[in-house]
Design a protein around this motif. Structure first.
Motif, PDB file in Angstrom:
ATOM      1  N   GLY A 213       0.822  -1.204   0.000  1.00 29.33           N
ATOM      2  CA  GLY A 213       0.000   0.000   0.000  1.00 29.33           C
ATOM      3  C   GLY A 213       0.851   1.246   0.000  1.00 29.33           C
ATOM      4  O   GLY A 213       2.059   1.192  -0.266  1.00 29.33           O
ATOM      5  N   LYS A 217       5.755   3.329   0.159  1.00 28.99           N
ATOM      6  CA  LYS A 217       6.422   4.645  -0.022  1.00 28.99           C
ATOM      7  C   LYS A 217       7.078   4.940  -1.358  1.00 28.99           C
ATOM      8  O   LYS A 217       7.334   6.102  -1.673  1.00 28.99           O
ATOM      9  CB  LYS A 217       7.439   4.902   1.097  1.00 28.99           C
ATOM     10  CG  LYS A 217       6.754   5.070   2.451  1.00 28.99           C
ATOM     11  CD  LYS A 217       7.699   5.582   3.508  1.00 28.99           C
ATOM     12  CE  LYS A 217       6.976   5.850   4.807  1.00 28.99           C
ATOM     13  NZ  LYS A 217       6.495   4.665   5.522  1.00 28.99           N
ATOM     14  N   GLY A 255      -9.223  -4.577  -5.244  1.00 35.45           N
ATOM     15  CA  GLY A 255     -10.295  -3.868  -4.541  1.00 35.45           C
ATOM     16  C   GLY A 255     -11.527  -3.679  -5.394  1.00 35.45           C
ATOM     17  O   GLY A 255     -11.656  -4.272  -6.460  1.00 35.45           O
ATOM     18  N   GLN A 256     -12.386  -2.845  -4.895  1.00 36.13           N
ATOM     19  CA  GLN A 256     -13.688  -2.606  -5.522  1.00 36.13           C
ATOM     20  C   GLN A 256     -13.546  -2.209  -6.986  1.00 36.13           C
ATOM     21  O   GLN A 256     -14.319  -2.631  -7.834  1.00 36.13           O
ATOM     22  CB  GLN A 256     -14.370  -1.480  -4.750  1.00 36.13           C
ATOM     23  CG  GLN A 256     -15.784  -1.191  -5.172  1.00 36.13           C
ATOM     24  CD  GLN A 256     -16.343  -0.025  -4.361  1.00 36.13           C
ATOM     25  OE1 GLN A 256     -15.986   0.182  -3.205  1.00 36.13           O
ATOM     26  NE2 GLN A 256     -17.214   0.736  -4.970  1.00 36.13           N
ATOM     27  N   ILE A 271      -0.885  -1.343   4.183  1.00 34.00           N
ATOM     28  CA  ILE A 271      -2.229  -1.082   3.631  1.00 34.00           C
ATOM     29  C   ILE A 271      -3.160  -0.826   4.815  1.00 34.00           C
ATOM     30  O   ILE A 271      -3.197  -1.637   5.757  1.00 34.00           O
ATOM     31  CB  ILE A 271      -2.737  -2.290   2.800  1.00 34.00           C
ATOM     32  CG1 ILE A 271      -1.863  -2.467   1.551  1.00 34.00           C
ATOM     33  CG2 ILE A 271      -4.207  -2.127   2.426  1.00 34.00           C
ATOM     34  CD1 ILE A 271      -2.221  -3.672   0.699  1.00 34.00           C
ATOM     35  N   ALA A 274      -8.982   0.064   3.850  1.00 37.65           N
ATOM     36  CA  ALA A 274     -10.218   0.772   3.486  1.00 37.65           C
ATOM     37  C   ALA A 274     -11.219  -0.232   2.922  1.00 37.65           C
ATOM     38  O   ALA A 274     -10.818  -1.247   2.338  1.00 37.65           O
ATOM     39  CB  ALA A 274      -9.907   1.840   2.427  1.00 37.65           C
ATOM     40  N   ILE A 290       0.681  -6.394   7.904  1.00 32.99           N
ATOM     41  CA  ILE A 290       1.874  -5.766   8.495  1.00 32.99           C
ATOM     42  C   ILE A 290       1.634  -4.265   8.403  1.00 32.99           C
ATOM     43  O   ILE A 290       1.487  -3.716   7.299  1.00 32.99           O
ATOM     44  CB  ILE A 290       3.158  -6.132   7.711  1.00 32.99           C
ATOM     45  CG1 ILE A 290       3.301  -7.656   7.609  1.00 32.99           C
ATOM     46  CG2 ILE A 290       4.383  -5.488   8.355  1.00 32.99           C
ATOM     47  CD1 ILE A 290       4.331  -8.110   6.590  1.00 32.99           C
ATOM     48  N   LYS A 292       2.361  -0.399  10.730  1.00 32.32           N
ATOM     49  CA  LYS A 292       2.966   0.156  11.955  1.00 32.32           C
ATOM     50  C   LYS A 292       1.933   0.830  12.848  1.00 32.32           C
ATOM     51  O   LYS A 292       2.254   1.162  13.990  1.00 32.32           O
ATOM     52  CB  LYS A 292       4.131   1.092  11.611  1.00 32.32           C
ATOM     53  CG  LYS A 292       3.808   2.305  10.812  1.00 32.32           C
ATOM     54  CD  LYS A 292       5.111   3.060  10.552  1.00 32.32           C
ATOM     55  CE  LYS A 292       4.811   4.391   9.884  1.00 32.32           C
ATOM     56  NZ  LYS A 292       6.002   5.098   9.507  1.00 32.32           N
ATOM     57  N   LEU A 310       7.181  -2.239   7.909  1.00 35.10           N
ATOM     58  CA  LEU A 310       7.272  -3.292   6.888  1.00 35.10           C
ATOM     59  C   LEU A 310       8.684  -3.441   6.353  1.00 35.10           C
ATOM     60  O   LEU A 310       9.086  -4.525   5.910  1.00 35.10           O
ATOM     61  CB  LEU A 310       6.265  -3.028   5.762  1.00 35.10           C
ATOM     62  CG  LEU A 310       6.498  -1.888   4.777  1.00 35.10           C
ATOM     63  CD1 LEU A 310       7.217  -2.346   3.524  1.00 35.10           C
ATOM     64  CD2 LEU A 310       5.178  -1.257   4.398  1.00 35.10           C
ATOM     65  N   PHE A 311       9.464  -2.355   6.401  1.00 36.93           N
ATOM     66  CA  PHE A 311      10.830  -2.439   5.869  1.00 36.93           C
ATOM     67  C   PHE A 311      11.750  -3.239   6.799  1.00 36.93           C
ATOM     68  O   PHE A 311      12.840  -3.624   6.418  1.00 36.93           O
ATOM     69  CB  PHE A 311      11.395  -1.039   5.610  1.00 36.93           C
ATOM     70  CG  PHE A 311      10.617  -0.336   4.518  1.00 36.93           C
ATOM     71  CD1 PHE A 311      10.754  -0.733   3.196  1.00 36.93           C
ATOM     72  CD2 PHE A 311       9.714   0.671   4.825  1.00 36.93           C
ATOM     73  CE1 PHE A 311      10.028  -0.125   2.184  1.00 36.93           C
ATOM     74  CE2 PHE A 311       8.984   1.288   3.820  1.00 36.93           C
ATOM     75  CZ  PHE A 311       9.134   0.892   2.501  1.00 36.93           C
TER      76      PHE A 311
HETATM   77  P1  FAD Z   1      -3.395   4.497   3.265  1.00 37.18           P
HETATM   78  O1  FAD Z   1      -4.827   4.496   3.645  1.00 37.18           O
HETATM   79  O2  FAD Z   1      -2.685   5.800   3.198  1.00 37.18           O
HETATM   80  O3  FAD Z   1      -2.652   3.519   4.256  1.00 37.18           O
HETATM   81  C1  FAD Z   1      -1.270   3.364   4.330  1.00 37.18           C
HETATM   82  C2  FAD Z   1      -0.981   2.478   5.521  1.00 37.18           C
HETATM   83  O4  FAD Z   1       0.381   2.185   5.566  1.00 37.18           O
HETATM   84  C3  FAD Z   1      -1.341   3.135   6.872  1.00 37.18           C
HETATM   85  O5  FAD Z   1      -2.220   2.280   7.568  1.00 37.18           O
HETATM   86  C4  FAD Z   1      -0.002   3.258   7.577  1.00 37.18           C
HETATM   87  O6  FAD Z   1      -0.105   3.055   8.979  1.00 37.18           O
HETATM   88  C5  FAD Z   1       0.801   2.173   6.916  1.00 37.18           C
HETATM   89  N1  FAD Z   1       2.238   2.404   6.912  1.00 37.18           N
HETATM   90  C6  FAD Z   1       2.915   3.541   6.565  1.00 37.18           C
HETATM   91  N2  FAD Z   1       4.234   3.316   6.617  1.00 37.18           N
HETATM   92  C7  FAD Z   1       4.413   2.041   7.041  1.00 37.18           C
HETATM   93  C8  FAD Z   1       5.550   1.229   7.279  1.00 37.18           C
HETATM   94  N3  FAD Z   1       6.787   1.695   7.093  1.00 37.18           N
HETATM   95  N4  FAD Z   1       5.357  -0.030   7.706  1.00 37.18           N
HETATM   96  C9  FAD Z   1       4.124  -0.527   7.909  1.00 37.18           C
HETATM   97  N5  FAD Z   1       2.989   0.191   7.674  1.00 37.18           N
HETATM   98  C10 FAD Z   1       3.156   1.452   7.231  1.00 37.18           C
HETATM   99  N6  FAD Z   1      -8.643   1.284  -2.749  1.00 37.18           N
HETATM  100  C11 FAD Z   1      -8.136   0.086  -3.094  1.00 37.18           C
HETATM  101  O7  FAD Z   1      -7.162  -0.389  -2.498  1.00 37.18           O
HETATM  102  N7  FAD Z   1      -8.715  -0.628  -4.113  1.00 37.18           N
HETATM  103  C12 FAD Z   1      -9.788  -0.200  -4.805  1.00 37.18           C
HETATM  104  O8  FAD Z   1     -10.240  -0.891  -5.706  1.00 37.18           O
HETATM  105  C13 FAD Z   1     -10.347   1.068  -4.443  1.00 37.18           C
HETATM  106  N8  FAD Z   1     -11.446   1.538  -5.076  1.00 37.18           N
HETATM  107  C14 FAD Z   1     -11.989   2.722  -4.662  1.00 37.18           C
HETATM  108  C15 FAD Z   1     -13.181   3.164  -5.237  1.00 37.18           C
HETATM  109  C16 FAD Z   1     -13.753   4.347  -4.822  1.00 37.18           C
HETATM  110  C17 FAD Z   1     -15.037   4.797  -5.446  1.00 37.18           C
HETATM  111  C18 FAD Z   1     -13.130   5.111  -3.790  1.00 37.18           C
HETATM  112  C19 FAD Z   1     -13.754   6.383  -3.311  1.00 37.18           C
HETATM  113  C20 FAD Z   1     -11.963   4.678  -3.217  1.00 37.18           C
HETATM  114  C21 FAD Z   1     -11.358   3.493  -3.640  1.00 37.18           C
HETATM  115  N9  FAD Z   1     -10.181   3.032  -3.078  1.00 37.18           N
HETATM  116  C22 FAD Z   1      -9.708   1.802  -3.420  1.00 37.18           C
HETATM  117  C23 FAD Z   1      -9.361   3.872  -2.181  1.00 37.18           C
HETATM  118  C24 FAD Z   1      -9.526   3.532  -0.718  1.00 37.18           C
HETATM  119  O9  FAD Z   1     -10.608   4.259  -0.175  1.00 37.18           O
HETATM  120  C25 FAD Z   1      -8.247   3.925   0.058  1.00 37.18           C
HETATM  121  O10 FAD Z   1      -7.967   5.289  -0.160  1.00 37.18           O
HETATM  122  C26 FAD Z   1      -7.003   3.122  -0.340  1.00 37.18           C
HETATM  123  O11 FAD Z   1      -7.273   1.740  -0.295  1.00 37.18           O
HETATM  124  C27 FAD Z   1      -5.868   3.439   0.604  1.00 37.18           C
HETATM  125  O12 FAD Z   1      -4.704   2.801   0.212  1.00 37.18           O
HETATM  126  P2  FAD Z   1      -3.608   2.408   1.291  1.00 37.18           P
HETATM  127  O13 FAD Z   1      -4.209   1.543   2.345  1.00 37.18           O
HETATM  128  O14 FAD Z   1      -2.432   1.887   0.554  1.00 37.18           O
HETATM  129  O15 FAD Z   1      -3.171   3.834   1.852  1.00 37.18           O
END
Ligand code: FAD
Length: 326
Positions: A213, A217, A255-256, A271, A274, A290, A292, A310-311
């Motif tokens: 996710g 970075k 995802g969706q 990740i 969401a 995984i 933090k 995660l690193f």
């Molecule tokens: P973030 O929410 O920013 O999460 C990052 C995570 O990484 C945080 O929990 C943080 O604590 C963690 N982190 C940071 N650094 C480290 C580290 N060094 N080690 C361990 N953990 C760390 N999303 C999808 O994934 N798939 C879809 O198909 C999808 N469709 C969507 C459709 C619509 C209509 C909408 C509105 C949104 C959609 N989204 C989709 C987006 C979704 O809402 C989220 O914004 C997205 O999933 C967030 O991605 P993320 O978890 O990678 O990022």
């Protein structure tokens, strides 16, 4: 009266896709004794695939070959399949709920004036009625739907139903070959398909998925995830957060609005969890997260949670698996 079912068997790079065998299993679950299940293959040079498919419990394998069928083209495929649909008059058609099936199945349903039930994850019997189970609202609800008439078109979500097994008696189904050459009068042609993601294992069929996710970075941050996936014989996936940030291509998005995966093991790295992401992976058998942030929602559905960077964690996992797999 006995019924006839037809599966449209998907293949890629000269290999049958597992979902083709899952579609066959679905047709077998729906069929009663005395019903016939046929399989259609469309493409070029299908001898090997047809022979492979003939080892499964089928009445007949129909290999429809033509230059215009090298790449999927709905017009070419629909026209190539038409004579078989006319002669077989299937009561039910089964395809994978893949990019191919999602595009082709509705065209076939329209052609046959058939009802369609899509994205089926299970088939149940309730007395005489066959119920098709499918997720709704990004997996937040489950629907049981039944047909009230024939013909019927069904698409099967990959990796949810067991795959059909080859016949135990070693006998092979009859193979009927047809050629479909109508390249000259097609309204559109596919000149070339350039694959964006070069992963050897198809994400939707992988038994192990290592997904990254926004927490990863950077594009370089995906390297350890790729190493872990390769070590475990799995595939790399991503959240939309990672794709939007440009760390990887959208072909990896789960995802969706991305791919739906149901591996044995899903390892989510950085990740948040969401709801739109969960829609694409919550059916995984074992979920490892995984992250933090101990409050990250992904821990709510994880079977195993590792609170950490995660690193640090992913290289430790690589080290441990390397040792264990030696
Ligand atoms: P973030 O929410 O920013 O999460 C990052 C995570 O990484 C945080 O929990 C943080 O604590 C963690 N982190 C940071 N650094 C480290 C580290 N060094 N080690 C361990 N953990 C760390 N999303 C999808 O994934 N798939 C879809 O198909 C999808 N469709 C969507 C459709 C619509 C209509 C909408 C509105 C949104 C959609 N989204 C989709 C987006 C979704 O809402 C989220 O914004 C997205 O999933 C967030 O991605 P993320 O978890 O990678 O990022």
């Amino acid at each position: 009266m006995s019924k006839t079912y037809l599966i449209v068997a998907e293949h890629r790079d000269g290999k049958l896709r597992r979902v083709a065998l899952e579609a066959l299993r679905a047709a077998a679950d729906v069929a009663d004794e005395g019903d016939a299940i046929h399989a259609a293959l469309l493409g070029e040079r299908l001898d090997g695939l047809a022979a492979e498919l003939a080892a499964y419990p089928l009445a007949q394998v129909h290999a429809i070959e033509g230059e215009a069928l090298r790449h999927y083209n709905p017009e070419a495929y629909a026209r190539a399949l038409d004579p078989l649909l006319q002669s077989l008059r299937p009561d039910g058609l089964f395809l994978g709920h893949t990019a191919f099936g999602r595009d082709f199945a509705p065209a076939l349903a329209a052609k046959l004036s058939a009802g369609q039930i899509s994205d089926v994850i299970a088939i149940e019997r309730d007395g005489d009625e066959t119920l098709f189970v499918r997720p709704l609202y990004a997996g937040k609800a489950i629907e049981r739907r039944a047909f009230t008439a024939y013909p019927q078109v069904v698409t099967i979500r990959p990796s949810n139903l067991p795959a059909a097994e080859p016949r135990a008696d070693g006998l092979a189904a009859d193979i009927a070959k047809r050629s479909a050459d109508h390249a000259a009068d097609l309204r559109t042609v596919v000149r070339e398909v350039v694959r964006k993601t070069a992963g050897a294992i198809d994400l939707t069929e992988a038994r192990i998925v290592v997904a990254g996710g926004r927490g990863v970075k950077s594009a370089a941050g995906f390297r350890p995830l790729e190493e872990l996936a390769e070590l475990l014989g799995g595939a790399v996936g991503a959240s939309r957060g990672a794709c939007d940030a440009g760390y990887c291509g959208y072909g990896l998005q789960i995802g969706q609005t991305g791919k739906v995966v149901t591996p044995e093991i899903y390892i989510a790295c950085g990740i948040s969890g969401a709801i739109q992401h969960l829609a694409g992976m919550s059916g995984s058998r074992i979920i490892v997260a995984i992250n933090k942030d101990p409050e990250a929602p992904i821990f709510g559905i994880a079977d195993y949670g590792i609170v950490g960077d995660l690193f640090e964690v992913v290289p430790l996992l690589i080290q441990a698996f390397r040792k264990a797999l030696q």
